[in-house]
Scaffold this active site. Sequence first.
Site, short mmCIF file in Angstrom:
data_model
loop_
_atom_site.label_atom_id
_atom_site.label_comp_id
_atom_site.label_asym_id
_atom_site.label_seq_id
_atom_site.Cartn_x
_atom_site.Cartn_y
_atom_site.Cartn_z
N LYS A 1 40.05 35.08 -2.40
CA LYS A 1 40.28 35.84 -0.67
C LYS A 1 41.78 36.79 -0.77
CE LYS A 1 36.88 33.95 1.36
NZ LYS A 1 35.85 34.82 1.78
N TYR B 1 39.57 29.88 -4.85
CA TYR B 1 39.29 30.57 -3.60
C TYR B 1 40.38 31.19 -3.08
CZ TYR B 1 37.63 30.47 1.11
OH TYR B 1 37.14 30.73 2.45
P1 NDP Z 1 28.65 28.63 4.88
O1 NDP Z 1 28.58 27.91 3.66
O2 NDP Z 1 28.29 27.97 6.26
O3 NDP Z 1 27.55 29.87 4.83
C1 NDP Z 1 27.94 30.94 3.80
C2 NDP Z 1 26.88 31.93 4.01
O4 NDP Z 1 26.92 32.70 2.71
C3 NDP Z 1 25.45 31.12 3.68
O5 NDP Z 1 24.35 31.78 4.38
C4 NDP Z 1 25.18 31.40 2.07
O6 NDP Z 1 24.00 31.20 1.75
C5 NDP Z 1 25.88 32.61 1.92
N1 NDP Z 1 26.20 32.71 0.37
C6 NDP Z 1 26.95 31.90 -0.20
N2 NDP Z 1 26.77 32.11 -1.74
C7 NDP Z 1 25.97 33.26 -1.74
C8 NDP Z 1 25.54 34.15 -2.72
N3 NDP Z 1 25.81 33.69 -3.81
N4 NDP Z 1 24.31 34.98 -2.50
C9 NDP Z 1 23.88 35.02 -1.27
N5 NDP Z 1 24.47 34.56 -0.24
C10 NDP Z 1 25.58 33.60 -0.41
O7 NDP Z 1 30.02 29.35 4.76
P2 NDP Z 1 31.00 29.72 6.19
O8 NDP Z 1 30.17 30.46 7.28
O9 NDP Z 1 31.81 28.67 6.46
O10 NDP Z 1 32.01 30.97 5.71
C11 NDP Z 1 31.49 32.33 5.81
C12 NDP Z 1 32.76 33.11 5.38
O11 NDP Z 1 33.90 32.58 6.06
C13 NDP Z 1 33.15 32.87 3.89
O12 NDP Z 1 33.28 34.06 3.32
C14 NDP Z 1 34.01 31.89 3.81
O13 NDP Z 1 34.97 31.85 2.72
C15 NDP Z 1 35.03 32.22 5.01
N6 NDP Z 1 35.85 31.27 5.61
C16 NDP Z 1 35.44 29.90 5.99
C17 NDP Z 1 36.20 29.01 6.85
C18 NDP Z 1 35.57 27.55 7.01
O14 NDP Z 1 36.39 26.89 7.19
N7 NDP Z 1 34.05 27.41 7.15
C19 NDP Z 1 37.63 29.35 6.69
C20 NDP Z 1 37.91 30.64 6.14
C21 NDP Z 1 37.28 31.44 5.68
P3 NDP Z 1 23.32 29.92 0.91
O15 NDP Z 1 23.57 28.80 1.98
O16 NDP Z 1 22.04 30.29 0.68
O17 NDP Z 1 24.21 29.81 -0.48
#
Ligand code: NDP
Length: 241
Positions: free
Chosen positions: A150, A146
């Site tokens: 990033k 991860y």
């Molecule tokens: P969630 O897991 O809550 O949501 C992620 C979203 O991305 C979901 O809708 C998921 O769809 C989609 N997604 C993941 N993999 C795929 C794929 N292979 N193809 C299409 N869609 C995909 O994540 P967050 O909202 O927490 O994270 C959002 C962003 O923020 C990410 O880039 C994460 O790395 C970053 N982030 C998050 C933090 C946190 O603490 N939450 C902290 C720092 C950064 P599905 O559920 O269908 O897989």
Amino acid sequence: MDFTGKRVVVTGAGKGIGRATALMLARRGAKVVALTRSAADLETLEQETGCESIAVDLADAEATRAAARRAMPADLLVNCAGTTELQSFLDTTVEAFDLLHAVNTRAPMIVAQEYARDRIAKGAKGAVVNVSSVAAFVGIPDHTAYCASKAGLDGVTRVMAKELAPQGIRVNGVHPTVTLTPMAVKAWSDPVKAAGMMTRIPVGRFAEPDDVAEVILFLLSDESAMVNGLSMPVDGGYMIA
Ligand code: NDP
């Protein structure tokens, strides 16, 4: 910040930060094009916002490019989709490493290529926000793939910012700390680990998805017209603690 008449592509709009961003943009007048994996999430988002939906697995490069082409034209782009796997450094598998780079690093590049090509062909201005993480700046145990994915995304952001700004497209990154979404539950459900992280956040809490969405909207908006290539922590002061 008003986005009336703007068409905005948001990847990962099904859950968490992406969904909060899509909802906020729709409330402020935008037409959202949601690119994400789960059809059920797209269906509910469509009902809530009238967004356009494209289901795609962003781990698949060809499918990602085809979906991105379908999503264009767009005024603005938010690359928010991301995924994680918890593995110690010694146990990190090649499969997990490759998957996280495909979704977290390569897919934003592909979607942004299609977005930028279209903007440049039209002679139109634009803005991209890539959602990174504080994990790009620091080593977090059990997050080898991860953190690397990033940090790689930040490299992509910086090159995009240099190459695309002369063409009128600004590119910035946001770097949230732990944000209370389904992904955070996966990564931070161990209370000891969560408490250790929390004590390093001076504001004394984890982020809410809307905290991050507000910053994303600012970086998309004309109010940030002179901001380009920024890595913007949304971390309550974690990085200075
Ligand atoms: P969630 O897991 O809550 O949501 C992620 C979203 O991305 C979901 O809708 C998921 O769809 C989609 N997604 C993941 N993999 C795929 C794929 N292979 N193809 C299409 N869609 C995909 O994540 P967050 O909202 O927490 O994270 C959002 C962003 O923020 C990410 O880039 C994460 O790395 C970053 N982030 C998050 C933090 C946190 O603490 N939450 C902290 C720092 C950064 P599905 O559920 O269908 O897989």
